[in-house]
Design a protein around this motif. Sequence first.
Motif, mmCIF file in Angstrom:
data_model
loop_
_atom_site.group_PDB
_atom_site.id
_atom_site.type_symbol
_atom_site.label_atom_id
_atom_site.label_comp_id
_atom_site.label_asym_id
_atom_site.label_seq_id
_atom_site.Cartn_x
_atom_site.Cartn_y
_atom_site.Cartn_z
ATOM 1 N N GLU A 197 40.521 48.788 31.459
ATOM 2 C CA GLU A 197 40.424 49.130 29.975
ATOM 3 C C GLU A 197 41.103 50.314 29.558
ATOM 4 O O GLU A 197 41.293 50.465 28.353
ATOM 5 C CB GLU A 197 39.019 49.070 29.627
ATOM 6 N N ARG A 198 41.356 51.225 30.453
ATOM 7 C CA ARG A 198 42.133 52.449 30.130
ATOM 8 C C ARG A 198 43.408 52.082 29.756
ATOM 9 O O ARG A 198 43.966 52.493 28.930
ATOM 10 C CB ARG A 198 41.989 53.339 31.357
ATOM 11 N N THR A 199 44.113 51.212 30.490
ATOM 12 C CA THR A 199 45.548 50.763 30.656
ATOM 13 C C THR A 199 45.908 49.656 29.702
ATOM 14 O O THR A 199 46.717 49.281 29.291
ATOM 15 C CB THR A 199 46.368 50.757 31.924
ATOM 16 N N GLY A 200 44.899 48.881 29.620
ATOM 17 C CA GLY A 200 44.885 47.525 29.105
ATOM 18 C C GLY A 200 45.512 46.240 29.840
ATOM 19 O O GLY A 200 45.608 45.235 29.705
ATOM 20 N N THR A 201 45.720 46.933 31.422
ATOM 21 C CA THR A 201 46.372 45.700 32.128
ATOM 22 C C THR A 201 45.467 45.060 32.770
ATOM 23 O O THR A 201 44.339 45.362 33.121
ATOM 24 C CB THR A 201 47.183 46.567 33.285
ATOM 25 N N VAL A 202 45.750 43.623 32.618
ATOM 26 C CA VAL A 202 44.854 42.679 33.291
ATOM 27 C C VAL A 202 45.547 42.225 34.737
ATOM 28 O O VAL A 202 46.720 42.099 34.770
ATOM 29 C CB VAL A 202 44.479 41.425 32.455
ATOM 30 N N TYR A 203 44.742 41.875 35.677
ATOM 31 C CA TYR A 203 45.055 41.439 36.908
ATOM 32 C C TYR A 203 44.648 40.035 37.177
ATOM 33 O O TYR A 203 43.311 39.893 37.334
ATOM 34 C CB TYR A 203 44.769 42.382 38.068
ATOM 35 N N ALA A 204 45.447 39.167 37.762
ATOM 36 C CA ALA A 204 45.114 37.743 37.844
ATOM 37 C C ALA A 204 45.001 37.474 39.430
ATOM 38 O O ALA A 204 46.133 38.008 39.773
ATOM 39 C CB ALA A 204 45.625 36.732 37.173
ATOM 40 N N ALA A 205 44.245 37.110 40.146
ATOM 41 C CA ALA A 205 44.169 36.628 41.554
ATOM 42 C C ALA A 205 44.993 35.097 41.562
ATOM 43 O O ALA A 205 44.516 34.169 41.001
ATOM 44 C CB ALA A 205 42.814 36.449 42.122
ATOM 45 N N ASP A 206 46.323 35.248 42.038
ATOM 46 C CA ASP A 206 47.078 34.015 42.182
ATOM 47 C C ASP A 206 46.680 33.179 43.299
ATOM 48 O O ASP A 206 47.312 33.649 44.542
ATOM 49 C CB ASP A 206 48.536 34.474 42.104
ATOM 50 N N LEU A 207 46.206 32.161 43.343
ATOM 51 C CA LEU A 207 45.431 31.265 44.463
ATOM 52 C C LEU A 207 46.735 30.688 45.085
ATOM 53 O O LEU A 207 46.730 30.632 46.484
ATOM 54 C CB LEU A 207 44.676 30.396 44.001
ATOM 55 N N ASN A 208 47.567 30.435 44.445
ATOM 56 C CA ASN A 208 49.018 29.773 44.711
ATOM 57 C C ASN A 208 49.976 30.399 45.706
ATOM 58 O O ASN A 208 50.902 30.036 46.392
ATOM 59 C CB ASN A 208 49.441 28.819 43.784
ATOM 60 N N GLY A 209 50.043 31.785 45.080
ATOM 61 C CA GLY A 209 51.054 32.774 45.524
ATOM 62 C C GLY A 209 50.777 34.006 46.429
ATOM 63 O O GLY A 209 51.731 34.516 46.699
ATOM 64 N N ASP A 210 49.557 34.015 46.724
ATOM 65 C CA ASP A 210 49.105 34.935 47.622
ATOM 66 C C ASP A 210 49.295 36.476 47.060
ATOM 67 O O ASP A 210 50.010 37.303 47.803
ATOM 68 C CB ASP A 210 49.454 34.745 49.024
ATOM 69 N N ARG A 211 49.064 36.605 45.736
ATOM 70 C CA ARG A 211 49.490 37.731 45.142
ATOM 71 C C ARG A 211 48.588 37.999 43.964
ATOM 72 O O ARG A 211 47.708 37.121 43.763
ATOM 73 C CB ARG A 211 50.965 37.686 44.646
ATOM 74 N N LEU A 212 48.615 39.286 43.434
ATOM 75 C CA LEU A 212 48.087 39.482 42.099
ATOM 76 C C LEU A 212 49.234 39.435 41.062
ATOM 77 O O LEU A 212 50.170 39.985 41.397
ATOM 78 C CB LEU A 212 47.366 41.048 41.990
#
Length: 348
Positions: A197-212
Motif C-alpha cells: 500500500e505504500r507503493t501501490g504495486t500489486v504482486y500476483a503469483a503466476d502458477l503457470n510461469g513460476d514467477r511473480l
Amino acid sequence: MSHRIRRTAAVATALASGSVLAFAGGASAHTGHAHHASAVTSAPLAAGLYQSAYSERNHVLWATASAGRPVANSALLKVDPRTLAVKKSYTPPVTDAATGAVEAVYGVAVDDEHNTVWTTNTRNNSVAVYSQRTGAHLATLPNVAHAREVVVDERHNLAWASGFGDGSIVAFDTRTFKEKKRVTVEGAGPAGLAVNERTGTVYAADLNGDRLIAVSPYAKDPVFIPAGDGPISVALSANGRTAYAADQAAGAVSVVDLRKKAVTATIPTGAGALSVAADERSGRVLVANRTAANVTVVDPRRKAVVETLPTAANPNHVTVHHGTAYVLDKSGSGPAGQDQAYRVRLAR
C-alpha cells in the motif's frame, strides 16, 4: 449447528475432533532452539469453506463458503474471531431461478476504509461487493475470467482481482466500483495476490510461469520476478521488500528479494503448499500445506520451519492479523460434515 470450540491437548484426539490446543510442532527438531507453543482452537463453520479476511474496523472475520454444482449453497459468513461462532450468514444473489444457482463466493478481502467486503465469484467470472454493516450485495463487476483472489489497497482506493482464466490482473475503484486498470499477460495464471500500500504495486503469483507478476497503477507494463516451482499464493514482509511465495508443486515457500528480483531461499514446508501469510508483528510466515494437512510456521531469518501445526484434511487458506492466524480447511470433519476454522495465537 454448534459453534462451541472444543479443546484438547492430545493431538490424536484433536485431529479426530478438529480441535487443537497449544501444540508445539517440532521447533526443537528443526532449529535446536527452545520454542513456546502456539495455541490453536477450532470450530466447524460450514461446508465448502474457501478463504477468510479480517476486518480491524469491525473486529470480524469474513469467510466464504460454496458447495455443489451448480452452486445453490453459498454464503458470506460473518464470524466472531474470538469464538469462531457464525454471527451472520449472507446468501449471494440467485443467478439461475430454474436451478437455484447463486453467485457463489470464493476469494475475499475487506475494505475497512469504505466498510465493504469484496469477493471473487469464480464460476461467474466476476467480483462482487457487499456492505460490512448490513451484508447487502452492492455490486457485481463482470469480466474477470475465473476470478480467483481479490486484495484491497485502502490507501489508493483500489481493489485488485486475479483473472486466472486469461492471465489478467484487474483493478477497480473501491469508491465507484469502476474498472481502473487491466493488465493481461498471455499464458499466465495469476492466482494469489498481495499489495504494497505504500507503493501501490500489486504482486500476483503466476502458477503457470513460476514467477511473480508485479503491476503498478502508475506503469504501463508489468515486471516479472522469479519465484519457485508452482507459486499459487504470495505475501509481503512488513517493509514490502520481500515476498513469500507458497510453491504448490515444490511444497515449499520461496523467499524473494523484490529489489534484486531473485529468490534468496527456498524453505520446504510440506506437500501441497497452498496459502501463505506473513505476521507483521513477529515477521513469521505461515504456510497452509493442503496435502500434508498442516500449517507450518517459518522464521525467514533462520530460513527454517520453527513450528508445525496439524489440522484436519485439506487446509485451504491462512490469514493473519496482529499475531493471530485464521486457517480454513476443506475436511468435512465437522459433526454435520462442515469444514473447520482454526484460530492460532502465534507463540512469541
